[in-house]
Design a protein around this motif. Sequence first.
Motif, PDB file in Angstrom:
ATOM      1  N   LEU A 122       0.836  -1.189   0.000  1.00 51.33           N
ATOM      2  CA  LEU A 122       0.000   0.000   0.000  1.00 51.33           C
ATOM      3  C   LEU A 122       0.877   1.247   0.000  1.00 51.33           C
ATOM      4  O   LEU A 122       1.901   1.308   0.683  1.00 51.33           O
ATOM      5  N   THR A 123       0.474   2.231  -0.772  1.00 52.74           N
ATOM      6  CA  THR A 123       1.149   3.526  -0.720  1.00 52.74           C
ATOM      7  C   THR A 123       0.483   4.382   0.345  1.00 52.74           C
ATOM      8  O   THR A 123      -0.704   4.227   0.635  1.00 52.74           O
ATOM      9  N   LEU A 124       1.261   5.262   0.932  1.00 51.63           N
ATOM     10  CA  LEU A 124       0.769   6.064   2.049  1.00 51.63           C
ATOM     11  C   LEU A 124       0.956   7.551   1.774  1.00 51.63           C
ATOM     12  O   LEU A 124       1.994   7.976   1.267  1.00 51.63           O
ATOM     13  N   ARG A 125      -0.059   8.320   2.134  1.00 47.96           N
ATOM     14  CA  ARG A 125       0.055   9.778   2.191  1.00 47.96           C
ATOM     15  C   ARG A 125      -0.471  10.192   3.557  1.00 47.96           C
ATOM     16  O   ARG A 125      -1.544   9.744   3.972  1.00 47.96           O
ATOM     17  N   SER A 126       0.280  11.030   4.265  1.00 51.91           N
ATOM     18  CA  SER A 126      -0.139  11.382   5.617  1.00 51.91           C
ATOM     19  C   SER A 126       0.022  12.876   5.865  1.00 51.91           C
ATOM     20  O   SER A 126       0.737  13.578   5.155  1.00 51.91           O
ATOM     21  N   ALA A 127      -0.676  13.337   6.883  1.00 58.71           N
ATOM     22  CA  ALA A 127      -0.577  14.722   7.335  1.00 58.71           C
ATOM     23  C   ALA A 127      -0.805  14.732   8.837  1.00 58.71           C
ATOM     24  O   ALA A 127      -1.454  13.837   9.387  1.00 58.71           O
ATOM     25  N   ALA A 128      -0.274  15.718   9.520  1.00 64.20           N
ATOM     26  CA  ALA A 128      -0.406  15.808  10.971  1.00 64.20           C
ATOM     27  C   ALA A 128      -0.619  17.262  11.387  1.00 64.20           C
ATOM     28  O   ALA A 128      -0.147  18.189  10.716  1.00 64.20           O
ATOM     29  N   VAL A 302      -6.661  -3.936   6.251  1.00 65.51           N
ATOM     30  CA  VAL A 302      -6.935  -2.675   5.564  1.00 65.51           C
ATOM     31  C   VAL A 302      -6.750  -2.870   4.068  1.00 65.51           C
ATOM     32  O   VAL A 302      -6.179  -3.870   3.630  1.00 65.51           O
ATOM     33  N   ARG A 303      -7.223  -1.898   3.299  1.00 73.75           N
ATOM     34  CA  ARG A 303      -7.175  -2.030   1.842  1.00 73.75           C
ATOM     35  C   ARG A 303      -7.048  -0.652   1.215  1.00 73.75           C
ATOM     36  O   ARG A 303      -7.278   0.381   1.887  1.00 73.75           O
ATOM     37  N   PRO A 304      -6.681  -0.606  -0.071  1.00 73.84           N
ATOM     38  CA  PRO A 304      -6.593   0.689  -0.749  1.00 73.84           C
ATOM     39  C   PRO A 304      -7.917   1.444  -0.663  1.00 73.84           C
ATOM     40  O   PRO A 304      -8.994   0.865  -0.772  1.00 73.84           O
ATOM     41  N   GLY A 305      -7.816   2.748  -0.460  1.00 76.22           N
ATOM     42  CA  GLY A 305      -9.002   3.574  -0.318  1.00 76.22           C
ATOM     43  C   GLY A 305      -9.366   3.857   1.121  1.00 76.22           C
ATOM     44  O   GLY A 305     -10.176   4.752   1.394  1.00 76.22           O
ATOM     45  N   ASP A 306      -8.773   3.102   2.061  1.00 73.67           N
ATOM     46  CA  ASP A 306      -9.043   3.351   3.476  1.00 73.67           C
ATOM     47  C   ASP A 306      -8.327   4.624   3.937  1.00 73.67           C
ATOM     48  O   ASP A 306      -7.294   5.006   3.380  1.00 73.67           O
ATOM     49  N   ARG A 307      -8.862   5.219   4.971  1.00 75.82           N
ATOM     50  CA  ARG A 307      -8.217   6.346   5.646  1.00 75.82           C
ATOM     51  C   ARG A 307      -8.092   6.003   7.125  1.00 75.82           C
ATOM     52  O   ARG A 307      -9.047   5.540   7.739  1.00 75.82           O
ATOM     53  N   ASP A 352      -8.009  22.737  24.828  1.00 80.94           N
ATOM     54  CA  ASP A 352      -6.961  21.799  25.221  1.00 80.94           C
ATOM     55  C   ASP A 352      -5.928  21.720  24.094  1.00 80.94           C
ATOM     56  O   ASP A 352      -6.155  22.164  22.971  1.00 80.94           O
ATOM     57  N   ASN A 353      -4.759  21.131  24.406  1.00 77.07           N
ATOM     58  CA  ASN A 353      -3.847  20.744  23.333  1.00 77.07           C
ATOM     59  C   ASN A 353      -4.570  19.783  22.403  1.00 77.07           C
ATOM     60  O   ASN A 353      -5.465  19.058  22.834  1.00 77.07           O
ATOM     61  N   TYR A 354      -4.164  19.754  21.140  1.00 72.93           N
ATOM     62  CA  TYR A 354      -4.784  18.778  20.249  1.00 72.93           C
ATOM     63  C   TYR A 354      -3.751  18.198  19.288  1.00 72.93           C
ATOM     64  O   TYR A 354      -2.818  18.883  18.869  1.00 72.93           O
ATOM     65  N   ALA A 355      -3.931  16.902  18.986  1.00 76.94           N
ATOM     66  CA  ALA A 355      -3.032  16.187  18.093  1.00 76.94           C
ATOM     67  C   ALA A 355      -3.870  15.379  17.109  1.00 76.94           C
ATOM     68  O   ALA A 355      -4.885  14.793  17.473  1.00 76.94           O
ATOM     69  N   LEU A 356      -3.411  15.341  15.865  1.00 76.94           N
ATOM     70  CA  LEU A 356      -4.192  14.723  14.801  1.00 76.94           C
ATOM     71  C   LEU A 356      -3.256  14.184  13.736  1.00 76.94           C
ATOM     72  O   LEU A 356      -2.333  14.884  13.299  1.00 76.94           O
ATOM     73  N   VAL A 357      -3.447  12.920  13.314  1.00 80.87           N
ATOM     74  CA  VAL A 357      -2.704  12.306  12.208  1.00 80.87           C
ATOM     75  C   VAL A 357      -3.702  11.680  11.255  1.00 80.87           C
ATOM     76  O   VAL A 357      -4.599  10.950  11.681  1.00 80.87           O
ATOM     77  N   ILE A 358      -3.557  11.948   9.962  1.00 76.84           N
ATOM     78  CA  ILE A 358      -4.418  11.370   8.934  1.00 76.84           C
ATOM     79  C   ILE A 358      -3.544  10.629   7.923  1.00 76.84           C
ATOM     80  O   ILE A 358      -2.542  11.185   7.452  1.00 76.84           O
ATOM     81  N   VAL A 359      -3.935   9.396   7.600  1.00 73.61           N
ATOM     82  CA  VAL A 359      -3.169   8.555   6.673  1.00 73.61           C
ATOM     83  C   VAL A 359      -4.116   8.024   5.602  1.00 73.61           C
ATOM     84  O   VAL A 359      -5.124   7.391   5.921  1.00 73.61           O
ATOM     85  N   GLU A 360      -3.804   8.283   4.337  1.00 70.84           N
ATOM     86  CA  GLU A 360      -4.562   7.747   3.208  1.00 70.84           C
ATOM     87  C   GLU A 360      -3.817   6.550   2.638  1.00 70.84           C
ATOM     88  O   GLU A 360      -2.602   6.605   2.415  1.00 70.84           O
ATOM     89  N   LEU A 361      -4.536   5.450   2.408  1.00 68.92           N
ATOM     90  CA  LEU A 361      -3.930   4.244   1.861  1.00 68.92           C
ATOM     91  C   LEU A 361      -4.314   4.110   0.395  1.00 68.92           C
ATOM     92  O   LEU A 361      -5.491   4.158   0.036  1.00 68.92           O
ATOM     93  N   GLY A 362      -3.296   3.944  -0.434  1.00 69.03           N
ATOM     94  CA  GLY A 362      -3.530   3.774  -1.876  1.00 69.03           C
ATOM     95  C   GLY A 362      -2.965   2.454  -2.347  1.00 69.03           C
ATOM     96  O   GLY A 362      -2.232   1.771  -1.635  1.00 69.03           O
ATOM     97  N   ALA A 363      -3.290   2.095  -3.597  1.00 63.22           N
ATOM     98  CA  ALA A 363      -2.800   0.834  -4.153  1.00 63.22           C
ATOM     99  C   ALA A 363      -1.341   0.951  -4.495  1.00 63.22           C
ATOM    100  O   ALA A 363      -0.860   2.021  -4.852  1.00 63.22           O
TER     101      ALA A 363
END
Length: 363
Positions: A122-128, A302-307, A352-363
């Motif tokens: 799976l390829t990954l694209r992420s942001a935080a 997990v599979r491609p298209g999942d977040r 409050d403090n806040y933390a967030l990570v987002i990861v997109e899964l591709g084929a």
Amino acid sequence: MEHLSIGEFARRSGLTAKALRLYDDLDLLRPDRVDPFTGYRWYAPEQLDQARLVERLRLVGMPLVRIREVASAPAGVAADLVRAYWRQVEADTASRRDIVASLVQHLRTKETTMHNTSGPTLTLRSAARLGQGARPAQQDALHAGRSLFAVADGFGLHRSPVPAGLAIDAFTALDGPWAADDGDPAAALRTAFTEAQRAITTEAATLADPHHFGTTVTAALLVGSTLFSAHVGDSRLWLVRDGRAERLTRDHTVVAALIEEGRLTVDEARSHADRSLLNRALVPAGTGGHSDAGPDLASTPVRPGDRLVLTGDGVHAVLEADHLATLLTREGDPDAVGQEIADAVEAAGAPDNYALVIVELGA
């Protein structure tokens, strides 16, 4: 007799008007007077202690019928009733502990295969996003790497992300490509948790009072087409698939356990003074309480298209559930979605403090 409106009584008792109406419906705390024309509830000042008692008994999960008994009993008798209830809770817990130990042993003997880490690459694209909010210091920490993603929400005497940072450092050692012969990812996550606790214990030894020092941590490790996770506390891991957000972790708080058991309503939990009271966290070894509680370990295909989304409670405790679900499932690249969620937290006041990570899964 002086009477307090439901709004004033709610303010003085620390409850909400909604909780008071619920307690009236459950026959736990009746108003002293109800206007026959408007139905408006009025309370006597003497009922404040009873309101706080009901709230605390709901928090420990006491059944409604027993709360009514305690609330109507004289103080000495009420204390005996509470003590007797808790003795039974402890006895029931001990009995269930033995059953669970036997069940775990039975299931382990039936296990014949290791975790399946094969599958498409799976390829990954992420942001935080990491924000300080209205807090005087930043005590959250996060990591968005090649295969390891984590958020941690620290607490304690330090005005810096020391415990959260120590936890993240221990888990980031797992980041990088995994091969089939690299061992069991779940075992590696468990070891990382142990290393994190060791580091936090060492740091706590330098403090005068190490008892309120620690962090939540939620870590997600992607190996092949399987997501392995380690979780303790009230940060969260979400899987977004086909336009729907599913939470993969359970909050380790007192109120969350009672909601799951049906002993506390969601509305009560949202307004409860102790809604953020953790019953499990990553804390120094030997400090009692939940110091010996390891993480929840899980694996999810997990599979491609999942977040994948990881959030600290500075995100999901601030945004309404429906609003957050809409944001988590929004179309767009991780950076744009992450910024939109961060903007929503800031618009809600970011208390409050806040933390967030987002990861997109591709084929």
